[in-house]
Scaffold this motif. Structure first.
Motif, mmCIF file in Angstrom:
data_model
loop_
_atom_site.group_PDB
_atom_site.id
_atom_site.type_symbol
_atom_site.label_atom_id
_atom_site.label_comp_id
_atom_site.label_asym_id
_atom_site.label_seq_id
_atom_site.Cartn_x
_atom_site.Cartn_y
_atom_site.Cartn_z
ATOM 1 N N ASN A 101 0.857 -1.190 0.000
ATOM 2 C CA ASN A 101 0.000 0.000 0.000
ATOM 3 C C ASN A 101 0.893 1.240 0.000
ATOM 4 O OD1 ASN A 101 -2.283 -1.600 0.059
ATOM 5 N ND2 ASN A 101 -2.538 -1.464 2.264
ATOM 6 N N PHE A 102 0.789 2.057 -1.050
ATOM 7 C CA PHE A 102 1.764 3.139 -1.210
ATOM 8 C C PHE A 102 1.290 4.153 -2.248
ATOM 9 C CE2 PHE A 102 2.795 -0.277 -4.183
ATOM 10 C CZ PHE A 102 2.887 0.408 -5.387
ATOM 11 N N GLU A 103 1.974 5.280 -2.263
ATOM 12 C CA GLU A 103 1.969 6.222 -3.376
ATOM 13 C C GLU A 103 3.377 6.260 -3.943
ATOM 14 O OE1 GLU A 103 -1.063 9.900 -3.128
ATOM 15 O OE2 GLU A 103 0.487 9.890 -1.581
ATOM 16 N N PHE A 104 3.482 6.188 -5.257
ATOM 17 C CA PHE A 104 4.767 6.226 -5.935
ATOM 18 C C PHE A 104 4.692 7.268 -7.037
ATOM 19 C CE2 PHE A 104 7.328 4.908 -9.600
ATOM 20 C CZ PHE A 104 8.588 4.755 -9.029
ATOM 21 N N GLY A 105 5.694 8.109 -7.126
ATOM 22 C CA GLY A 105 5.685 9.138 -8.154
ATOM 23 C C GLY A 105 7.029 9.276 -8.831
ATOM 24 N N LEU A 106 6.989 9.739 -10.066
ATOM 25 C CA LEU A 106 8.213 10.048 -10.796
ATOM 26 C C LEU A 106 7.888 11.020 -11.919
ATOM 27 C CD1 LEU A 106 7.874 8.422 -13.696
ATOM 28 C CD2 LEU A 106 8.867 6.533 -12.441
ATOM 29 N N GLU A 107 8.937 11.579 -12.476
ATOM 30 C CA GLU A 107 8.837 12.360 -13.704
ATOM 31 C C GLU A 107 9.703 11.683 -14.755
ATOM 32 O OE1 GLU A 107 8.775 16.809 -13.238
ATOM 33 O OE2 GLU A 107 9.383 16.257 -11.189
ATOM 34 N N TRP A 108 9.262 11.757 -16.028
ATOM 35 C CA TRP A 108 10.024 11.130 -17.101
ATOM 36 C C TRP A 108 9.948 11.975 -18.371
ATOM 37 C CZ3 TRP A 108 4.847 10.145 -17.029
ATOM 38 C CH2 TRP A 108 4.185 10.019 -18.248
ATOM 39 N N ARG A 109 10.917 11.756 -19.234
ATOM 40 C CA ARG A 109 10.876 12.363 -20.561
ATOM 41 C C ARG A 109 11.642 11.477 -21.537
ATOM 42 N NH1 ARG A 109 15.125 17.489 -19.810
ATOM 43 N NH2 ARG A 109 17.016 16.214 -19.580
ATOM 44 N N PHE A 110 11.199 11.474 -22.777
ATOM 45 C CA PHE A 110 11.945 10.875 -23.874
ATOM 46 C C PHE A 110 12.625 12.022 -24.620
ATOM 47 C CE2 PHE A 110 8.541 7.773 -23.160
ATOM 48 C CZ PHE A 110 9.277 6.600 -23.066
ATOM 49 N N PRO A 111 13.952 12.055 -24.659
ATOM 50 C CA PRO A 111 14.618 13.209 -25.262
ATOM 51 C C PRO A 111 14.535 13.258 -26.781
ATOM 52 C CG PRO A 111 16.224 11.586 -24.555
ATOM 53 C CD PRO A 111 14.899 11.122 -24.036
ATOM 54 N N SER B 156 14.210 2.625 -25.943
ATOM 55 C CA SER B 156 14.327 4.064 -26.175
ATOM 56 C C SER B 156 15.050 4.727 -25.019
ATOM 57 C CB SER B 156 12.937 4.700 -26.307
ATOM 58 O OG SER B 156 12.161 4.070 -27.304
ATOM 59 N N GLU B 157 15.876 5.724 -25.318
ATOM 60 C CA GLU B 157 16.480 6.492 -24.241
ATOM 61 C C GLU B 157 15.387 7.232 -23.480
ATOM 62 O OE1 GLU B 157 19.448 10.296 -23.426
ATOM 63 O OE2 GLU B 157 19.776 9.052 -25.232
ATOM 64 N N ILE B 158 15.423 7.137 -22.163
ATOM 65 C CA ILE B 158 14.437 7.786 -21.307
ATOM 66 C C ILE B 158 15.149 8.311 -20.070
ATOM 67 C CG2 ILE B 158 13.809 5.582 -20.201
ATOM 68 C CD1 ILE B 158 10.963 6.708 -19.853
ATOM 69 N N HIS B 159 14.664 9.442 -19.558
ATOM 70 C CA HIS B 159 15.219 10.051 -18.352
ATOM 71 C C HIS B 159 14.169 10.010 -17.248
ATOM 72 C CE1 HIS B 159 17.852 12.740 -21.202
ATOM 73 N NE2 HIS B 159 18.146 11.443 -21.297
ATOM 74 N N PHE B 160 14.610 9.745 -16.016
ATOM 75 C CA PHE B 160 13.731 9.731 -14.854
ATOM 76 C C PHE B 160 14.281 10.686 -13.796
ATOM 77 C CE2 PHE B 160 13.413 5.366 -16.571
ATOM 78 C CZ PHE B 160 12.032 5.253 -16.745
#
Length: 229
Positions: free
Chosen positions: A70-80, A182-186
């Protein structure tokens, strides 16, 4: 939400300079692949904000050593670079490491971000498909928040609620980030856990969860009631 029955823990940030540190473990579908060939730590030159670069090759993932329920998980991502960039978050990762493990996949693929479906041997009573385009143009940061409560997973992408997937099996496991071509940034990867319900306060726990979800998602009770069965 201030009820002591469901005190939300502070956020724990999962990226640091010693990445992967004690938080993450690495799996690759290519024999003898090395962690830094796929995953590297970096910091934004202007802001100093740390982020992780995944080259996308070879296929595989990093997963948390700790298991969550039981949790909240967050992140930000982008494909350059890739307008059809592909990756995802694998919730409830369990069993043997392989391509792809038993898990509930939250899709980050650029055109379909927010889709949710079981992978490997996982099961759920519904899926989220045919999602409208929620991701921003390439090289712009996107935000995803995943909430897990008693086997029901709710997803938001860029502050838009996508929906919920119910009756997940398994409903506990590691959280994984995919390397999928694919290259991805987190960046800004965090988690906070909800306490386990005590048998003696089951009803109070349900009321607290209802209150928390109503305040967070501002959705009709009929939609939120699936969390508090």
């Amino acid at each position: 939400m201030t009820s002591p029955e469901l005190e939300v823990a502070p956020k724990s940030h999962l990226i640091s300079k010693n990445f992967p540190g004690e938080t993450w473990t690495f799996f690759s579908g290519k024999k003898d692949a090395k962690f830094p060939d796929t995953w590297t730590y970096a910091e934004d030159r202007e802001t100093g904000v740390p982020f992780v670069i995944c080259s996308g090759q070879p296929y595989g993932y990093i997963r948390t050593k700790k298991k969550y329920e039981n949790f909240e998980f967050g992140l930000e991502w982008r494909f350059p670079n890739d307008e059809n960039g592909n990756s995802g978050v694998l919730v409830y990762t369990t069993g043997d490491d392989r391509i792809w493990p038993t898990s509930l996949q939250v899709q980050l693929q650029q055109p379909f971000a927010g889709s949710v479906f079981p992978s490997g041997g996982a099961k759920s009573s519904n899926e989220l498909r045919n999602i409208p385009m929620l991701a921003r143009p390439i090289n712009q940061w996107n935000r995803c928040v995943i909430t897990s409560l008693d086997g029901t997973v709710t997803v938001t992408v860029n502050d838009q609620k996508v929906g919920s997937v119910e009756d997940c099996e398994p409903k506990q496991g590691s959280i994984s980030l995919q390397s999928e071509g694919s290259e991805i940034h987190f960046r800004n990867i965090w988690i906070r856990e909800f306490p386990k319900a005590k048998k003696s306060s089951r009803a109070a726990q349900k009321r607290a969860r209802r209150q928390y979800l109503l305040s967070k998602f501002k959705a009709p009770f009929s939609e939120l009631s699936l969390f508090v069965r």
